[in-house]
Design a protein around this motif. Structure first.
Motif, PDB file in Angstrom:
ATOM      1  N   GLY A   1     121.262  46.084  56.091  1.00 18.11           N
ATOM      2  CA  GLY A   1     121.509  45.218  57.249  1.00 18.11           C
ATOM      3  C   GLY A   1     120.897  43.829  57.082  1.00 18.11           C
ATOM      4  O   GLY A   1     121.419  42.842  57.595  1.00 18.11           O
ATOM      5  N   ILE A   2     119.797  43.733  56.367  1.00 13.30           N
ATOM      6  CA  ILE A   2     119.127  42.440  56.153  1.00 13.30           C
ATOM      7  C   ILE A   2     119.876  41.631  55.084  1.00 13.30           C
ATOM      8  O   ILE A   2     120.165  40.456  55.256  1.00 13.30           O
TER       9      ILE A   2
ATOM     10  N   GLU B   1     118.922  51.661  55.061  1.00 14.62           N
ATOM     11  CA  GLU B   1     119.909  51.116  56.012  1.00 14.62           C
ATOM     12  C   GLU B   1     119.450  49.749  56.539  1.00 14.62           C
ATOM     13  O   GLU B   1     120.253  48.831  56.686  1.00 14.62           O
ATOM     14  N   ARG B   2     118.155  49.623  56.777  1.00 10.69           N
ATOM     15  CA  ARG B   2     117.638  48.313  57.221  1.00 10.69           C
ATOM     16  C   ARG B   2     117.781  47.271  56.112  1.00 10.69           C
ATOM     17  O   ARG B   2     118.126  46.113  56.372  1.00 10.69           O
ATOM     18  N   GLN B   3     117.518  47.668  54.872  1.00  7.43           N
ATOM     19  CA  GLN B   3     117.673  46.715  53.753  1.00  7.43           C
ATOM     20  C   GLN B   3     119.127  46.231  53.649  1.00  7.43           C
ATOM     21  O   GLN B   3     119.373  45.040  53.440  1.00  7.43           O
TER      22      GLN B   3
ATOM     23  N   ILE C   1     109.342  46.039  56.029  1.00  8.01           N
ATOM     24  CA  ILE C   1     109.754  47.348  55.489  1.00  8.01           C
ATOM     25  C   ILE C   1     108.753  47.801  54.432  1.00  8.01           C
ATOM     26  O   ILE C   1     108.327  48.957  54.406  1.00  8.01           O
TER      27      ILE C   1
ATOM     28  N   PRO D   1     116.592  55.503  56.610  1.00  2.10           N
ATOM     29  CA  PRO D   1     116.575  54.385  57.556  1.00  2.10           C
ATOM     30  C   PRO D   1     116.035  53.087  56.954  1.00  2.10           C
ATOM     31  O   PRO D   1     116.442  51.994  57.358  1.00  2.10           O
ATOM     32  N   PHE D   2     115.156  53.201  55.966  1.00  2.00           N
ATOM     33  CA  PHE D   2     114.638  51.992  55.310  1.00  2.00           C
ATOM     34  C   PHE D   2     115.746  51.323  54.495  1.00  2.00           C
ATOM     35  O   PHE D   2     115.906  50.107  54.520  1.00  2.00           O
TER      36      PHE D   2
ATOM     37  N   GLN E   1     111.499  40.141  56.927  1.00  2.00           N
ATOM     38  CA  GLN E   1     111.939  41.464  57.377  1.00  2.00           C
ATOM     39  C   GLN E   1     111.747  42.512  56.273  1.00  2.00           C
ATOM     40  O   GLN E   1     111.380  43.648  56.541  1.00  2.00           O
TER      41      GLN E   1
END
Ligand code: URA
Length: 211
Positions: A120-121, A116-118, A13, A113-114, A9
């Motif tokens: 979340g991962i 935030e994804r990090q 990114i 948003p990147f 994931q």
């Protein structure tokens, strides 16, 4: 073997950031032969450090905090018996702003948003923010920012937040660059790092990954 899901994931990114032509910092990156700085460390880390934006050294290597501020960060980590391989380190903005100027709101909005994804991962138990930009961004993101709150009031405190993956703690810290030429800021940072000790769980050390 541990699942590589998180790494996959994070690679996705990275690929998106490498091709982020709509970024106002993309041309500057290409002209200078720079890299975007995605993040580095253990993809299963309990503690995630979030800085502001890459400087010249970071953009030249693609690694976060690898210059003078990074040396301070390493010393602070060592003061609580941690290494980079035990934590994950990234920034809000993934490309170097020209001449190290502060990131613009439009840049923070584009790269957020990147990050935030990090988060979340990796699902860190603790998000340690480095500097006021990162503190304000993270506290706002989790609905924990109150108007006019300053880093001088919040540094070294533990702020409980609710995330999509459960409860986490935010610990605002001064930026390591502040300690470079100011001994009292250095003392403050050392004291504040002690606050992180309560969150360190014994266990095998992570593996260093550049992503
Ligand atoms: N300062 C930051 O905020 N991030 C880095 O990666 C390096 C310096």
């Amino acid at each position: 073997m541990m699942s590589t899901d998180r790494t996959e994931q994070l690679r996705a990114i990275r690929d998106e950031l490498v091709n982020l032509k709509e970024s106002p910092l993309y041309d500057y990156r290409q002209r200078n032969g720079y890299f975007p700085v995605i993040g580095q460390g253990d993809h299963y880390a309990d503690i995630m450090f979030i800085g502001e934006a890459p400087g010249k050294n970071e953009a030249e290597t693609g690694r976060p905090f690898c210059g003078a501020s990074g040396r301070v960060l390493d010393e602070l980590l060592a003061s609580i018996q941690l290494e980079r391989t035990d934590v994950y380190v990234t920034n809000i903005v993934k490309d170097r702003p020209p001449n190290n100027r502060d990131p613009l709101k439009t840049e923070i909005d584009l790269y957020a948003p990147f990050l935030e994804r990090q988060i979340g991962i990796i699902q860190p138990k603790v998000i340690a923010t480095l500097g006021r930009f990162s503190m304000e961004f993270i506290l706002r993101r989790f609905g924990a920012f109150q108007a006019n709150q300053k880093i001088s009031q919040l540094h070294g405190t533990v702020i409980k937040v609710r995330t999509a993956y459960g409860r986490a703690s935010v610990v605002p810290l001064y930026h390591p660059a502040a300690a470079l030429y100011n001994a009292s800021q250095r003392d403050t940072l050392e004291k504040d790092f002690q606050v992180l000790k309560q969150f360190i769980s014994a266990g095998e050390s992570g593996t260093m990954k550049l992503l």
